[in-house]
Scaffold this motif. Structure first.
Motif, PDB file in Angstrom:
ATOM      1  N   GLU A   1      60.260  39.178  39.585  1.00 41.49           N
ATOM      2  CA  GLU A   1      59.911  40.257  40.500  1.00 41.49           C
ATOM      3  C   GLU A   1      58.396  40.304  40.628  1.00 41.49           C
ATOM      4  N   ILE A   2      57.921  40.254  41.880  1.00 36.47           N
ATOM      5  CA  ILE A   2      56.488  40.364  42.138  1.00 36.47           C
ATOM      6  C   ILE A   2      56.253  41.532  43.083  1.00 36.47           C
ATOM      7  N   HIS A   3      55.028  42.023  43.110  1.00 34.44           N
ATOM      8  CA  HIS A   3      54.690  43.184  43.923  1.00 34.44           C
ATOM      9  C   HIS A   3      53.561  42.850  44.890  1.00 34.44           C
ATOM     10  N   ILE A   4      53.736  43.291  46.120  1.00 32.59           N
ATOM     11  CA  ILE A   4      52.726  43.072  47.147  1.00 32.59           C
ATOM     12  C   ILE A   4      52.241  44.423  47.652  1.00 32.59           C
ATOM     13  N   LEU A   5      50.934  44.583  47.651  1.00 31.48           N
ATOM     14  CA  LEU A   5      50.309  45.812  48.125  1.00 31.48           C
ATOM     15  C   LEU A   5      50.017  45.718  49.614  1.00 31.48           C
ATOM     16  N   GLY A   6      50.219  46.826  50.313  1.00 32.05           N
ATOM     17  CA  GLY A   6      49.774  46.961  51.684  1.00 32.05           C
ATOM     18  C   GLY A   6      48.790  48.115  51.764  1.00 32.05           C
TER      19      GLY A   6
ATOM     20  N   GLY B   1      51.888  31.794  34.129  1.00 29.81           N
ATOM     21  CA  GLY B   1      50.955  30.743  33.750  1.00 29.81           C
ATOM     22  C   GLY B   1      49.983  30.478  34.881  1.00 29.81           C
ATOM     23  N   ASP B   2      48.846  29.896  34.545  1.00 33.86           N
ATOM     24  CA  ASP B   2      47.791  29.708  35.542  1.00 33.86           C
ATOM     25  C   ASP B   2      48.248  28.861  36.722  1.00 33.86           C
ATOM     26  N   LYS B   3      48.920  27.754  36.444  1.00 33.37           N
ATOM     27  CA  LYS B   3      49.300  26.815  37.505  1.00 33.37           C
ATOM     28  C   LYS B   3      50.271  27.446  38.488  1.00 33.37           C
ATOM     29  N   GLN B   4      51.306  28.105  37.979  1.00 36.42           N
ATOM     30  CA  GLN B   4      52.303  28.700  38.865  1.00 36.42           C
ATOM     31  C   GLN B   4      51.761  29.952  39.554  1.00 36.42           C
TER      32      GLN B   4
ATOM     33  N   ALA C   1      48.027  42.200  49.929  1.00 40.43           N
ATOM     34  CA  ALA C   1      47.427  41.587  48.735  1.00 40.43           C
ATOM     35  C   ALA C   1      48.457  41.515  47.619  1.00 40.43           C
ATOM     36  N   LEU C   2      48.421  40.434  46.864  1.00 40.57           N
ATOM     37  CA  LEU C   2      49.304  40.318  45.706  1.00 40.57           C
ATOM     38  C   LEU C   2      48.785  41.203  44.585  1.00 40.57           C
ATOM     39  N   ALA C   3      49.653  42.051  44.056  1.00 39.57           N
ATOM     40  CA  ALA C   3      49.270  42.961  42.977  1.00 39.57           C
ATOM     41  C   ALA C   3      49.337  42.261  41.626  1.00 39.57           C
ATOM     42  N   HIS C   4      48.440  42.638  40.731  1.00 37.94           N
ATOM     43  CA  HIS C   4      48.377  42.225  39.313  1.00 37.94           C
ATOM     44  C   HIS C   4      49.044  40.868  39.022  1.00 37.94           C
ATOM     45  N   PRO C   5      48.451  39.767  39.508  1.00 39.48           N
ATOM     46  CA  PRO C   5      49.101  38.458  39.406  1.00 39.48           C
ATOM     47  C   PRO C   5      49.464  38.007  38.002  1.00 39.48           C
ATOM     48  N   PHE C   6      48.677  38.382  37.003  1.00 39.57           N
ATOM     49  CA  PHE C   6      48.950  37.875  35.661  1.00 39.57           C
ATOM     50  C   PHE C   6      50.010  38.682  34.912  1.00 39.57           C
ATOM     51  N   LEU C   7      50.471  39.777  35.493  1.00 38.65           N
ATOM     52  CA  LEU C   7      51.551  40.520  34.838  1.00 38.65           C
ATOM     53  C   LEU C   7      52.890  39.812  34.941  1.00 38.65           C
TER      54      LEU C   7
ATOM     55  N   HIS D   1      42.277  44.889  37.701  1.00 38.56           N
ATOM     56  CA  HIS D   1      43.459  45.695  37.364  1.00 38.56           C
ATOM     57  C   HIS D   1      43.385  46.085  35.902  1.00 38.56           C
ATOM     58  N   SER D   2      44.009  47.204  35.577  1.00 36.91           N
ATOM     59  CA  SER D   2      43.950  47.726  34.207  1.00 36.91           C
ATOM     60  C   SER D   2      44.465  46.741  33.162  1.00 36.91           C
ATOM     61  N   SER D   3      45.382  45.861  33.551  1.00 35.85           N
ATOM     62  CA  SER D   3      45.993  44.944  32.585  1.00 35.85           C
ATOM     63  C   SER D   3      45.159  43.692  32.338  1.00 35.85           C
ATOM     64  N   ASN D   4      44.144  43.447  33.164  1.00 33.26           N
ATOM     65  CA  ASN D   4      43.393  42.198  33.068  1.00 33.26           C
ATOM     66  C   ASN D   4      42.396  42.183  31.918  1.00 33.26           C
ATOM     67  N   TYR D   5      42.325  41.033  31.259  1.00 35.95           N
ATOM     68  CA  TYR D   5      41.187  40.736  30.400  1.00 35.95           C
ATOM     69  C   TYR D   5      40.064  40.212  31.294  1.00 35.95           C
ATOM     70  N   PRO D   6      38.809  40.288  30.850  1.00 38.33           N
ATOM     71  CA  PRO D   6      37.708  39.783  31.692  1.00 38.33           C
ATOM     72  C   PRO D   6      37.915  38.345  32.154  1.00 38.33           C
ATOM     73  N   LEU D   7      38.443  37.491  31.280  1.00 33.70           N
ATOM     74  CA  LEU D   7      38.678  36.095  31.649  1.00 33.70           C
ATOM     75  C   LEU D   7      39.685  36.001  32.791  1.00 33.70           C
TER      76      LEU D   7
END
Length: 287
Positions: free
Chosen positions: A73-78, A197-200, A187-193, A220-226
């Motif tokens: 499940e992915i989320h897209i923001l409008g 993996g980076d490639k996908q 826009a795609l919301a919080h991609p790393f949640l 996003h609140s869940s992101n690390y700086p990297l």
């Protein structure tokens, strides 16, 4: 320079505050603008906009829509949506129907193992709210089935797990298409949640960019700086505009504050101006 929060939720979906209260919190936090991005509903936008006019906080009408990408499940923001668009209304009505059918099956599976809820326990003070897994997690904690919302998600509400079947498939490209047709910024919301993996993750972002998506939630609140730096690079490489927000839900996610997330999030209003120019280049030139 002011600061904004372009990803917030009210009790029209799975937030704990009314749209008007949300704007009051934004004012107290010193924000000059917020986007209300409830799940599959625009029901809170009018009240939020009215409160924003009263308090001097710009409210960007928004939405967060769920799609399915290879079983995730992915989320897209409008952002800057037109909530009165009949086609968008019909699309969101269908999305809510899909969500409700998934919820019915989820409740059936939970009830088979002795876990059930009343409407009051799920809907709280807003009988019109769009029920999400967060509502179920909150009810589980209140009834003592789990000690925390995180435990509820891990044990019972994992997407595609034993109790939580995936919603009927909605291709992410179709979500982008309907948002673009509406005149919104997608826009795609919080991609790393999504734990792809980076490639996908890059493959997903590329696929949506090719479908016309204009932005990426880099902050996003869940992101690390990297992670934010990786997303900055991906956005630049695909000519996507960065956006950012706390994903504030109130008491449903008590460790996240509006405007600052878990403490270190600050989104410049300059990002909002770039997005505004992308969506409304003519009006931008005239001003």
């Amino acid at each position: 320079m002011g600061f904004v929060d372009l990803h917030t939720h009210s009790d029209a979906s799975d937030g704990s505050f009314t749209p008007a209260h949300l704007v009051h919190l934004a004012k107290e936090a010193g924000l000059c603008a917020i986007a209300l991005t409830d799940h599959d509903t625009t029901a809170g936008i009018a009240d939020a906009v009215d409160a924003g006019k009263e308090l001097g906080v710009e409210v960007i009408p928004g939405i967060e829509v769920s799609g399915n990408y290879e079983g995730h499940e992915i989320h897209i923001l409008g952002l800057f949506i037109n909530p009165d668009d009949p086609e968008l209304k019909a699309f969101l009505k269908d999305m809510r129907s899909r969500r409700n059918r998934r919820n019915e099956e989820m409740f059936r599976r939970l009830a088979a193992d002795g876990i059930s809820f009343t409407d009051e326990e799920l809907f709280g003070s807003n009988p019109q709210t769009v029920i999400t897994r967060a509502h179920v997690a909150r009810a589980m904690v209140q009834k003592g089935f789990c000690s925390s919302a995180n435990q509820a998600f891990k044990k019972y509400l994992e997407y595609g797990g034993r109790y939580c079947p995936p919603k009927e498939e909605t291709e992410p490209e179709s979500i982008v298409k309907i948002l673009l047709k509406n005149g919104a910024f997608a826009a795609l919301a919080h991609p790393f949640l999504y734990k792809l993996g980076d490639k996908q993750t890059k493959a997903l972002i590329t696929r949506l960019a090719e479908a016309g998506m204009q932005g990426l939630e880099v902050y996003h609140s869940s992101n690390y700086p990297l992670e934010s730096r990786k997303l900055q690079k991906m956005a630049a490489g695909l000519k996507l505009l960065p956006t950012g927000g706390s994903d504030f839900h109130g008491s449903c996610k008590p460790d996240i504050s509006i405007g600052t997330g878990r403490g270190g999030l600050r989104v410049s209003e300059l990002l909002l101006e770039d997005i505004r120019h992308c969506v409304c280049p003519k009006s931008q030139k005239e001003t």
